[in-house]
Write a protein that holds these residues in place. Structure first.
Motif, PDB file in Angstrom:
ATOM      1  N   GLY A   1       0.769  -1.365   0.089  1.00  0.00           N
ATOM      2  CA  GLY A   1       0.283   0.086  -0.049  1.00  0.00           C
ATOM      3  C   GLY A   1       1.104   1.165  -0.089  1.00  0.00           C
ATOM      4  N   PHE A   2       1.511   1.425   0.798  1.00  0.00           N
ATOM      5  CA  PHE A   2       2.780   2.487   0.745  1.00  0.00           C
ATOM      6  C   PHE A   2       3.424   2.639  -0.947  1.00  0.00           C
ATOM      7  N   PHE A   3       3.678   1.519  -1.408  1.00  0.00           N
ATOM      8  CA  PHE A   3       4.161   1.485  -2.558  1.00  0.00           C
ATOM      9  C   PHE A   3       3.590   2.086  -3.429  1.00  0.00           C
ATOM     10  N   LEU A   4       2.098   1.631  -3.548  1.00  0.00           N
ATOM     11  CA  LEU A   4       1.646   2.198  -4.504  1.00  0.00           C
ATOM     12  C   LEU A   4       0.743   3.705  -4.097  1.00  0.00           C
ATOM     13  N   ILE A   5       1.423   3.954  -3.169  1.00  0.00           N
ATOM     14  CA  ILE A   5       0.727   5.654  -2.311  1.00  0.00           C
ATOM     15  C   ILE A   5       1.707   6.477  -3.354  1.00  0.00           C
ATOM     16  N   GLU A   6       3.101   5.890  -3.136  1.00  0.00           N
ATOM     17  CA  GLU A   6       4.811   6.811  -3.325  1.00  0.00           C
ATOM     18  C   GLU A   6       4.467   7.025  -5.479  1.00  0.00           C
ATOM     19  N   ILE A   7       3.568   5.177  -5.633  1.00  0.00           N
ATOM     20  CA  ILE A   7       4.076   6.105  -7.086  1.00  0.00           C
ATOM     21  C   ILE A   7       2.987   6.534  -7.587  1.00  0.00           C
ATOM     22  N   ILE A   8       1.667   7.416  -7.129  1.00  0.00           N
ATOM     23  CA  ILE A   8       0.890   7.975  -7.392  1.00  0.00           C
ATOM     24  C   ILE A   8       0.630   9.242  -7.138  1.00  0.00           C
ATOM     25  N   THR A   9       1.617   9.895  -6.197  1.00  0.00           N
ATOM     26  CA  THR A   9       1.935  11.292  -4.870  1.00  0.00           C
ATOM     27  C   THR A   9       1.882  11.960  -6.759  1.00  0.00           C
ATOM     28  N   PRO A  10       1.013  13.197  -5.964  1.00  0.00           N
ATOM     29  CA  PRO A  10       1.460  14.285  -6.950  1.00  0.00           C
ATOM     30  C   PRO A  10       2.871  15.154  -6.459  1.00  0.00           C
ATOM     31  N   LEU A  11       3.085  14.793  -5.518  1.00  0.00           N
ATOM     32  CA  LEU A  11       4.505  15.784  -5.400  1.00  0.00           C
ATOM     33  C   LEU A  11       5.809  15.012  -5.973  1.00  0.00           C
ATOM     34  N   ASP A  12       6.632  15.523  -5.953  1.00  0.00           N
ATOM     35  CA  ASP A  12       7.863  15.662  -6.648  1.00  0.00           C
ATOM     36  C   ASP A  12       8.078  14.276  -6.157  1.00  0.00           C
ATOM     37  N   LEU A  13       8.558  12.592  -7.054  1.00  0.00           N
ATOM     38  CA  LEU A  13       8.538  11.443  -6.614  1.00  0.00           C
ATOM     39  C   LEU A  13      10.281  11.504  -5.644  1.00  0.00           C
ATOM     40  N   GLU A  14      11.004  11.843  -5.745  1.00  0.00           N
ATOM     41  CA  GLU A  14      12.419  11.776  -4.904  1.00  0.00           C
ATOM     42  C   GLU A  14      12.104  12.453  -3.828  1.00  0.00           C
ATOM     43  N   PHE A  15      11.768  13.748  -3.767  1.00  0.00           N
ATOM     44  CA  PHE A  15      11.405  14.576  -2.279  1.00  0.00           C
ATOM     45  C   PHE A  15      11.022  13.734  -1.882  1.00  0.00           C
ATOM     46  N   TYR A  16       9.955  13.238  -2.130  1.00  0.00           N
ATOM     47  CA  TYR A  16       8.472  13.040  -1.180  1.00  0.00           C
ATOM     48  C   TYR A  16       8.879  11.340  -0.774  1.00  0.00           C
ATOM     49  N   LEU A  17       9.890  10.483  -1.723  1.00  0.00           N
ATOM     50  CA  LEU A  17      10.765   9.436  -0.818  1.00  0.00           C
ATOM     51  C   LEU A  17      11.186   9.705   0.323  1.00  0.00           C
ATOM     52  N   SER A  18      12.093  10.959  -0.095  1.00  0.00           N
ATOM     53  CA  SER A  18      13.211  11.350   0.955  1.00  0.00           C
ATOM     54  C   SER A  18      12.661  11.765   2.486  1.00  0.00           C
ATOM     55  N   THR A  19      11.553  11.969   2.024  1.00  0.00           N
ATOM     56  CA  THR A  19      10.453  12.622   3.237  1.00  0.00           C
ATOM     57  C   THR A  19       9.908  11.642   4.139  1.00  0.00           C
ATOM     58  N   SER A  20       9.034  10.813   3.506  1.00  0.00           N
ATOM     59  CA  SER A  20       8.489  10.017   4.213  1.00  0.00           C
ATOM     60  C   SER A  20       7.875   8.451   4.121  1.00  0.00           C
ATOM     61  N   LEU A  21       9.837   7.850   3.345  1.00  0.00           N
ATOM     62  CA  LEU A  21       9.631   6.757   3.375  1.00  0.00           C
ATOM     63  C   LEU A  21      10.084   5.718   4.389  1.00  0.00           C
ATOM     64  N   HIS A  22      11.196   6.419   5.298  1.00  0.00           N
ATOM     65  CA  HIS A  22      12.046   6.566   6.599  1.00  0.00           C
ATOM     66  C   HIS A  22      10.856   6.558   7.662  1.00  0.00           C
ATOM     67  N   ARG A  23       9.495   7.352   7.649  1.00  0.00           N
ATOM     68  CA  ARG A  23       8.988   7.691   8.687  1.00  0.00           C
ATOM     69  C   ARG A  23       7.478   6.047   8.610  1.00  0.00           C
ATOM     70  N   LEU A  24       7.677   6.197   6.862  1.00  0.00           N
ATOM     71  CA  LEU A  24       6.352   4.599   7.023  1.00  0.00           C
ATOM     72  C   LEU A  24       7.463   2.976   7.665  1.00  0.00           C
ATOM     73  N   PHE A  25       8.368   3.024   6.992  1.00  0.00           N
ATOM     74  CA  PHE A  25       8.912   2.579   8.265  1.00  0.00           C
ATOM     75  C   PHE A  25       8.819   1.802   9.147  1.00  0.00           C
ATOM     76  N   PHE A  26       8.943   3.145   9.662  1.00  0.00           N
ATOM     77  CA  PHE A  26       9.196   3.677  11.535  1.00  0.00           C
ATOM     78  C   PHE A  26       8.166   3.060  11.921  1.00  0.00           C
ATOM     79  N   GLN A  27       6.574   3.809  11.369  1.00  0.00           N
ATOM     80  CA  GLN A  27       5.220   2.946  12.176  1.00  0.00           C
ATOM     81  C   GLN A  27       5.390   1.359  11.785  1.00  0.00           C
ATOM     82  N   LEU A  28       5.966   0.725  11.178  1.00  0.00           N
ATOM     83  CA  LEU A  28       5.248  -0.457  10.725  1.00  0.00           C
ATOM     84  C   LEU A  28       6.782  -1.154  11.850  1.00  0.00           C
TER      85      LEU A  28
END
Length: 459
Positions: free
Chosen positions: A414-441
């Motif tokens: 689910g996180f993977f697909l949300i990253e795919i469709i984000t309207p934000l700059d993909l590299e920026f969004y991944l750099s600011t969110s992915l580590h926190r999503l992993f932290f949640q799990l």
């Protein structure tokens, strides 16, 4: 007033969990405290926002909480029994088991070190990191400074940095305490962050200890204590810590509910409620609920569908009241989510763009190897644990590991697909969110991992 407003919430949650687990004789109050204290904060947040929207004054809302607390005290009756069994480990068992003694010493040393790190980091950054002071704590200030007009302000305010569509568990509880204390002291968000950080560690340790051994429980807790990034996020005052806690609490309650010869309806209702609290903490909680119910379908391989649907019915009993409240907030008060309103024809283009998949995959791969900020990558230790224990297996009393593991995979997808469709700059969004999503799990992963290791109780 500050301490009484916080303590009443903590006691509210503890006594609620004491009643829910009244038939579970082997459950210690240490476990109930780690589960109940954050749940009490969630209950207080819902009560405050619900009655605030109805026009009740803060003092009247607090009085309603006190009445509910008195009812629970009378219901529990024997407070001595409720606060018994709080010792971490029996001294005789420590002496008899050198490995257990060593694990206990390392655990408590690590706990004290992390508590010190939390204290000094909080002194250095009393308002938390960026998202805390620019969003979560700022939202709490808007509520506390305008208790009867904040809803209109939230509805009309649309900002890229200040997300008024975010759920209100953290903002609502902090605002509640500030209003009752009549001061916007930084101690409240600090205490909030401390509770969720160390109750997460305590819940992992005590839950694993219940289902396996005390030594493995201490080891599970040490994994979190020895993860540098875990404490960094703990002191950040972000809601990722909060939502991750309720992910963990839900799967722990589900596992407890299915750990006996018969399913325990009260624990399933409680699991539904904590799933709702995850969605009241952060928007990722809505994805969690979808993945949670989808993962339950794997149990059709192990039980009759009628039995499974009855279990899901109890889950829904606990979930629906909170979900309806969240739905009202999202539709009536909160502005539209920026990611959702930005979707359009480009969504299909993004879903069919192989370069976006490759980019997200590469970031996932990097997070799997770098997550945690350890000096040396420790992931091989998880593989070593599986080899020593002889692999992953089903416990005689519990096959919830299958649905828990399926949920974890669905969340990553689910996180993977949300990253795919984000309207934000993909590299920026991944750099600011992915580590926190992993932290949640991550705390839930630790619980699932130790639950699945083979031992004498597996087949």
């Amino acid at each position: 007033m500050l301490l009484s407003s916080i303590f009443s919430s903590l006691l509210l949650g503890f006594l609620s969990c004491r009643l829910i687990f009244k038939e579970e004789e082997n459950v210690s109050s240490r476990f109930l405290a780690n589960l109940g204290i954050p749940v009490g904060i969630g209950i207080s947040s819902i009560i405050f926002i619900f009655f605030n929207l109805l026009g009740f004054t803060p003092l009247l809302i607090f009085l309603i909480e006190i009445i509910l607390l008195i009812f629970l005290i009378l219901k529990v009756k024997k407070l001595k029994k409720a606060i018994g069994q709080f010792e971490w480990l029996n001294l005789n068992k420590l002496i008899q088991s050198p490995i257990l003694l060593l694990a206990a010493v390392i655990y408590f040393y690590s706990w004290m070190m992390d508590a010190g790190i939390f204290f000094f980091d909080s002194i250095a950054e009393p308002h938390g990191l960026w998202d805390a002071w620019a969003d979560w704590n700022l939202g709490a200030k808007l509520i506390s400074r305008d208790p009867f007009g904040w809803a209109k302000s939230f509805h009309e305010m649309i900002s890229e940095d200040f997300h008024t569509d975010y759920p209100l568990l953290q903002k609502g509880f902090i605002a509640r305490c500030w209003i009752l204390a009549k001061t916007e002291t930084v101690l409240v968000p600090m205490i909030f962050a401390f509770i969720f950080t160390f109750c997460t560690i305590g819940l992992v340790a005590s839950a694993v200890a219940y289902f396996t051994t005390k030594t493995e429980g201490l080891m599970a807790g040490m994994v979190l204590l020895c993860t540098p990034f875990f404490m960094t996020m703990g002191t950040s005052q972000y809601a990722d810590n909060t939502v991750g806690y309720f992910f963990l609490a839900t799967i722990v309650l589900l596992t407890f509910a299915r750990s006996g010869t018969t399913v325990k309806p009260l624990l399933l209702i409680a699991a539904g409620f904590t799933a709702g609290l995850s969605a009241w903490s952060k928007n990722e909680g809505l994805l969690f609920i979808l993945c949670l119910f989808s993962s339950q379908l794997t149990l059709l391989f192990f039980k009759n569908y009628r039995e499974l649907f009855i279990e899901l019915k109890y889950l829904l009993f606990g979930l629906i009241p909170v979900l309806l409240f969240i739905g009202y907030y999202k539709m009536v008060i909160a502005p539209p989510n920026q990611i959702m309103i930005a979707q359009g024809p480009q969504t299909f283009v993004k879903l069919t763009d192989p370069l976006r998949y490759l980019t997200v995959y590469q970031w996932y791969k990097m997070q799997f190897t770098e997550f945690g900020q350890w000096a040396l990558n420790p992931w091989w230790l998880f593989l070593l644990g599986i080899l020593i224990k002889g692999g992953i297996g089903f416990r005689k009393y519990n096959y919830a590991f299958v649905s828990n593991f399926t949920w974890l995979l669905l969340m990553l997808l689910g996180f993977f697909l949300i990253e795919i469709i984000t309207p934000l700059d993909l590299e920026f969004y991944l750099s600011t969110s992915l580590h926190r999503l992993f932290f949640q799990l991550f705390p839930s992963f630790i619980f699932i991992y130790f639950l699945g290791l083979k031992n004498k109780q597996t087949i």
